[in-house]
Design a protein around this motif. Sequence first.
Motif, PDB file in Angstrom:
ATOM      1  N   LEU A 317       0.899  -1.181  -0.042  1.00 27.27           N
ATOM      2  CA  LEU A 317       0.030   0.085   0.039  1.00 27.27           C
ATOM      3  C   LEU A 317       0.839   1.228  -0.118  1.00 27.27           C
ATOM      4  CD1 LEU A 317      -2.621  -1.122   2.531  1.00 27.27           C
ATOM      5  CD2 LEU A 317      -3.249  -0.496   0.114  1.00 27.27           C
ATOM      6  N   LEU A 318       2.015   1.146   0.605  1.00 23.91           N
ATOM      7  CA  LEU A 318       2.628   2.202   1.052  1.00 23.91           C
ATOM      8  C   LEU A 318       3.285   2.720  -0.485  1.00 23.91           C
ATOM      9  CD1 LEU A 318       4.166   4.118   3.357  1.00 23.91           C
ATOM     10  CD2 LEU A 318       6.053   2.578   2.759  1.00 23.91           C
ATOM     11  N   MET A 319       3.998   1.597  -1.111  1.00 24.35           N
ATOM     12  CA  MET A 319       4.580   2.082  -2.357  1.00 24.35           C
ATOM     13  C   MET A 319       3.723   2.384  -3.388  1.00 24.35           C
ATOM     14  SD  MET A 319       7.793   1.615  -2.789  1.00 24.35           S
ATOM     15  CE  MET A 319       9.208   1.514  -1.783  1.00 24.35           C
ATOM     16  N   GLY A 320       2.480   1.658  -3.407  1.00 31.10           N
ATOM     17  CA  GLY A 320       1.368   2.230  -4.341  1.00 31.10           C
ATOM     18  C   GLY A 320       0.971   3.223  -4.081  1.00 31.10           C
ATOM     19  N   HIS A 321       0.657   3.970  -2.992  1.00 30.44           N
ATOM     20  CA  HIS A 321       0.464   5.417  -2.625  1.00 30.44           C
ATOM     21  C   HIS A 321       1.372   6.234  -2.938  1.00 30.44           C
ATOM     22  CE1 HIS A 321      -3.251   3.545  -0.879  1.00 30.44           C
ATOM     23  NE2 HIS A 321      -3.672   4.569  -0.922  1.00 30.44           N
ATOM     24  N   TRP A 322       2.428   6.261  -2.571  1.00 29.50           N
ATOM     25  CA  TRP A 322       3.841   7.012  -3.055  1.00 29.50           C
ATOM     26  C   TRP A 322       3.773   7.189  -4.422  1.00 29.50           C
ATOM     27  CZ3 TRP A 322       7.372  10.443  -2.344  1.00 29.50           C
ATOM     28  CH2 TRP A 322       8.703  10.374  -3.071  1.00 29.50           C
ATOM     29  N   HIS A 323       3.597   6.100  -5.179  1.00 32.97           N
ATOM     30  CA  HIS A 323       3.805   6.316  -6.738  1.00 32.97           C
ATOM     31  C   HIS A 323       2.651   7.065  -7.392  1.00 32.97           C
ATOM     32  CE1 HIS A 323       7.560   4.514  -7.243  1.00 32.97           C
ATOM     33  NE2 HIS A 323       7.409   3.653  -6.634  1.00 32.97           N
ATOM     34  N   THR A 324       1.511   6.615  -6.789  1.00 38.98           N
ATOM     35  CA  THR A 324       0.200   7.197  -7.330  1.00 38.98           C
ATOM     36  C   THR A 324       0.004   8.699  -6.951  1.00 38.98           C
ATOM     37  OG1 THR A 324      -0.887   5.094  -6.909  1.00 38.98           O
ATOM     38  CG2 THR A 324      -2.201   6.725  -7.469  1.00 38.98           C
ATOM     39  N   MET A 325       0.570   9.274  -5.689  1.00 41.55           N
ATOM     40  CA  MET A 325       0.317  10.360  -5.472  1.00 41.55           C
ATOM     41  C   MET A 325       1.370  11.318  -6.343  1.00 41.55           C
ATOM     42  SD  MET A 325      -0.202  10.520  -1.323  1.00 41.55           S
ATOM     43  CE  MET A 325       1.027   9.674  -0.909  1.00 41.55           C
ATOM     44  N   ARG A 326       2.252  10.767  -6.777  1.00 44.07           N
ATOM     45  CA  ARG A 326       3.389  11.558  -7.536  1.00 44.07           C
ATOM     46  C   ARG A 326       2.791  11.591  -9.019  1.00 44.07           C
ATOM     47  NH1 ARG A 326       9.063   9.149  -7.586  1.00 44.07           N
ATOM     48  NH2 ARG A 326       9.839  11.408  -7.501  1.00 44.07           N
ATOM     49  N   ARG A 327       1.507  11.187  -9.207  1.00 43.92           N
ATOM     50  CA  ARG A 327       1.025  11.100 -10.400  1.00 43.92           C
ATOM     51  C   ARG A 327      -0.515  11.646 -10.478  1.00 43.92           C
ATOM     52  NH1 ARG A 327       1.377   6.493 -14.659  1.00 43.92           N
ATOM     53  NH2 ARG A 327      -0.334   7.921 -15.490  1.00 43.92           N
ATOM     54  N   PRO A 328      -0.647  12.887 -10.349  1.00 47.94           N
ATOM     55  CA  PRO A 328      -2.009  13.388  -9.986  1.00 47.94           C
ATOM     56  C   PRO A 328      -3.061  13.153 -11.034  1.00 47.94           C
ATOM     57  CG  PRO A 328      -0.451  15.164  -9.564  1.00 47.94           C
ATOM     58  CD  PRO A 328       0.404  14.034  -9.997  1.00 47.94           C
ATOM     59  N   ASP A 329      -2.357  12.882 -12.277  1.00 46.01           N
ATOM     60  CA  ASP A 329      -3.323  12.402 -13.526  1.00 46.01           C
ATOM     61  C   ASP A 329      -3.941  10.877 -13.346  1.00 46.01           C
ATOM     62  OD1 ASP A 329      -0.602  11.414 -13.854  1.00 46.01           O
ATOM     63  OD2 ASP A 329      -1.372  10.597 -15.724  1.00 46.01           O
ATOM     64  N   LEU A 330      -3.117   9.918 -12.679  1.00 44.89           N
ATOM     65  CA  LEU A 330      -3.667   8.799 -12.371  1.00 44.89           C
ATOM     66  C   LEU A 330      -4.473   8.614 -11.197  1.00 44.89           C
ATOM     67  CD1 LEU A 330      -3.302   5.753 -12.450  1.00 44.89           C
ATOM     68  CD2 LEU A 330      -1.140   5.765 -11.076  1.00 44.89           C
ATOM     69  N   LEU A 331      -4.374   9.724 -10.263  1.00 50.47           N
ATOM     70  CA  LEU A 331      -5.075   9.583  -8.861  1.00 50.47           C
ATOM     71  C   LEU A 331      -6.580  10.076  -9.552  1.00 50.47           C
ATOM     72  CD1 LEU A 331      -3.408  11.508  -6.014  1.00 50.47           C
ATOM     73  CD2 LEU A 331      -4.697   9.209  -6.006  1.00 50.47           C
ATOM     74  N   ALA A 332      -6.592  10.935 -10.304  1.00 54.36           N
ATOM     75  CA  ALA A 332      -7.776  11.539 -10.771  1.00 54.36           C
ATOM     76  C   ALA A 332      -8.664  10.472 -11.595  1.00 54.36           C
ATOM     77  CB  ALA A 332      -7.587  12.860 -11.688  1.00 54.36           C
ATOM     78  N   GLN A 333      -7.827   9.809 -12.210  1.00 50.60           N
ATOM     79  CA  GLN A 333      -8.452   8.629 -13.144  1.00 50.60           C
ATOM     80  C   GLN A 333      -9.222   7.714 -12.335  1.00 50.60           C
ATOM     81  OE1 GLN A 333      -6.237   7.082 -16.499  1.00 50.60           O
ATOM     82  NE2 GLN A 333      -5.003   9.210 -16.363  1.00 50.60           N
ATOM     83  N   LEU A 334      -8.487   7.348 -11.363  1.00 53.50           N
ATOM     84  CA  LEU A 334      -8.677   6.267 -10.401  1.00 53.50           C
ATOM     85  C   LEU A 334      -9.950   6.586  -9.720  1.00 53.50           C
ATOM     86  CD1 LEU A 334      -5.327   5.146  -8.878  1.00 53.50           C
ATOM     87  CD2 LEU A 334      -6.946   3.659 -10.055  1.00 53.50           C
ATOM     88  N   ARG A 335      -9.986   7.849  -9.178  1.00 50.05           N
ATOM     89  CA  ARG A 335     -11.371   8.393  -8.497  1.00 50.05           C
ATOM     90  C   ARG A 335     -12.605   8.419  -9.553  1.00 50.05           C
ATOM     91  NH1 ARG A 335     -12.221  12.870  -5.213  1.00 50.05           N
ATOM     92  NH2 ARG A 335     -10.635  12.156  -3.696  1.00 50.05           N
ATOM     93  N   GLN A 336     -12.262   9.025 -10.642  1.00 49.84           N
ATOM     94  CA  GLN A 336     -13.336   8.498 -11.690  1.00 49.84           C
ATOM     95  C   GLN A 336     -13.946   7.410 -11.816  1.00 49.84           C
ATOM     96  OE1 GLN A 336     -12.037  10.028 -15.407  1.00 49.84           O
ATOM     97  NE2 GLN A 336     -12.689  12.140 -15.088  1.00 49.84           N
ATOM     98  N   GLU A 337     -12.930   6.291 -11.754  1.00 48.14           N
ATOM     99  CA  GLU A 337     -13.266   5.007 -12.131  1.00 48.14           C
ATOM    100  C   GLU A 337     -13.959   4.476 -10.854  1.00 48.14           C
ATOM    101  OE1 GLU A 337     -10.786   1.116 -14.038  1.00 48.14           O
ATOM    102  OE2 GLU A 337     -10.332   1.555 -11.697  1.00 48.14           O
ATOM    103  N   LEU A 338     -13.558   4.769  -9.636  1.00 49.37           N
ATOM    104  CA  LEU A 338     -14.099   4.372  -8.547  1.00 49.37           C
ATOM    105  C   LEU A 338     -15.555   5.032  -8.294  1.00 49.37           C
ATOM    106  CD1 LEU A 338     -11.109   4.810  -5.678  1.00 49.37           C
ATOM    107  CD2 LEU A 338     -12.581   2.432  -6.229  1.00 49.37           C
TER     108      LEU A 338
END
Length: 504
Positions: A317-338
């Motif tokens: 979880l830690l590694m996943g969040h570190w990398h995902t938070m460094r990519r706001p575009d990815l975070l936004a797409q994940l939110r949209q999908e969720l």
Amino acid sequence: MSPMSLFLVGLAFAAFWGFFQVLYNVFFHPLRKFPGPWLAGATSGWKAYKEVIKGETLAQELFDLHRRYGEIVRISPNELHFGNPNAFHDIYHSSRRWDKDPGLYRTPGVKSGSFVFLKYDQAKERREVLLPIFSKKAIQNLEHLVWRNATRLASSITKANVTQSSIDLLFAFRSYTLDTIMCFTFGNCVNALEAPEFRDPLILAMDASLRALPVLKNFPLVRNLIYAVPPGLVMRILPDAKRLAPRLYQVRDLIQQQLQVVLQCPSKLDSVSHQTIFHRMLDPQAYRRKSVPNMTSLHDEGFTLIFAGANTVADTLLMGHWHTMRRPDLLAQLRQELVTVWPSLDTEPTLKDLEALPLLTATIKESLRFIPSGVSLTRVVPPGGAVISGKHIPGGAAVGMAILHVHQSAEVWGDDVLDFRPERWLEDGKKDLDHWLVPFSRGPRMCFGINLAWAELYIAFATMIRRFDLAIDGTTPEDMEWRECIAAYYPRRHLHAWCHPAQS
Ligand code: HEM
């Protein structure tokens, strides 16, 4: 003979013995022809020096050593590390029921838990007893327990947010996974999720005890002494005891206390809605030979399940969040999908709903690819030897490969191997990547907590990304450098994140 003369004779004998061993390792050992640093082949002191004195993660240096010496490197007189990803599938193949190497698996100081059984037959017998509580179906039936802990995680984060503090995500995730594994296995959680700043004593003790593991792994004599002698005496004779011993004993004591809570009051189990290790391990009908193991076995199993099940999921979880938070575009797409399966925050989706989300699934796979797993999971080649990666390896050799070396192979993943790119899992013609994703290892000793792990990962990722607007608070890539201590140890400032509650 005076004590001084005795001491000198002893010293001379030790020096002679050491010299003789070096000669044997260099000129006569069955592995003498395998390449590697000269000192590594001559003495196990080389590895100990790297891991204990210099505090290095050998798996990182091994990338360079494989470039210099080829796909097999002798890293200790009797140990080989493999660098070619194909070798992983050779060593951890389902048909290869090789013993685990005592050098590594005696480190935790317990002998009768699933993770530390050296023999395949012992592990298989225990696996048959425990598997029903870790099956896919059993976990699906208990997903509400995981959701409950994820909701507790979210509410503790929300409370902390009111005081305008960023969150130590390492300890937050470890609290979530510790409470979950305790609840599953013991039916009695420690409420780490409610501890101020997620600093429950067991979380702190488990984290601090990691630093002792390289010492215990590399110095069998020290570890035998530590585990054999009562803690009070260890404190007096071990020079570094003040730093090491209390934490180790603290973890053991805390887990023992948790076991005692249930054993002294078995009626506690009546209120538990699911089967725990107590139900399974204390039921004679669960065993082919119809007899239950002793209390030491129960303790060892509980102890190793907690270590095997808590940090691993949290570190993913830690590694996943570190990398995902460094990519706001990815975070936004994940939110949209969720949002498609979780439109209103009041009604959570099901695990099945989450499993159907392609980008979330890809992000979890990519997080598992980045898992900080640098330990070489050593096995002992059976008498008669074996062929690994096309080479004959003599019987008795300890062989292994760090998962990191499969997950960071440019040959398998391409030139962007070091980029966190969940999209790679969604591209056409990339189906075979699953073959190379091996965070849970493979073969007869593969992880059997895999279904629980996936459920925890789906539910925690979904909760964090759907419920919070996430942003890194000052953590640098250097902070995220980890040290291999069988599990990952983060010596610098942990990953901190701002977690502002998202609008419904
Ligand atoms: C992302 C999470 C996890 C990862 C990456 C992971 C990884 C692994 C790996 C690589 C092994 C093989 C170790 C070896 O060869 O010695 C293993 C074994 C094991 N894991 Fe996990 N694990 C995870 C979660 C869990 C959970 C939640 C449990 C819960 C109980 C668990 C229980 C075990 C046990 C009991 C073994 C020993 C199996 C045996 O040796 O027969 N793991 N795990």
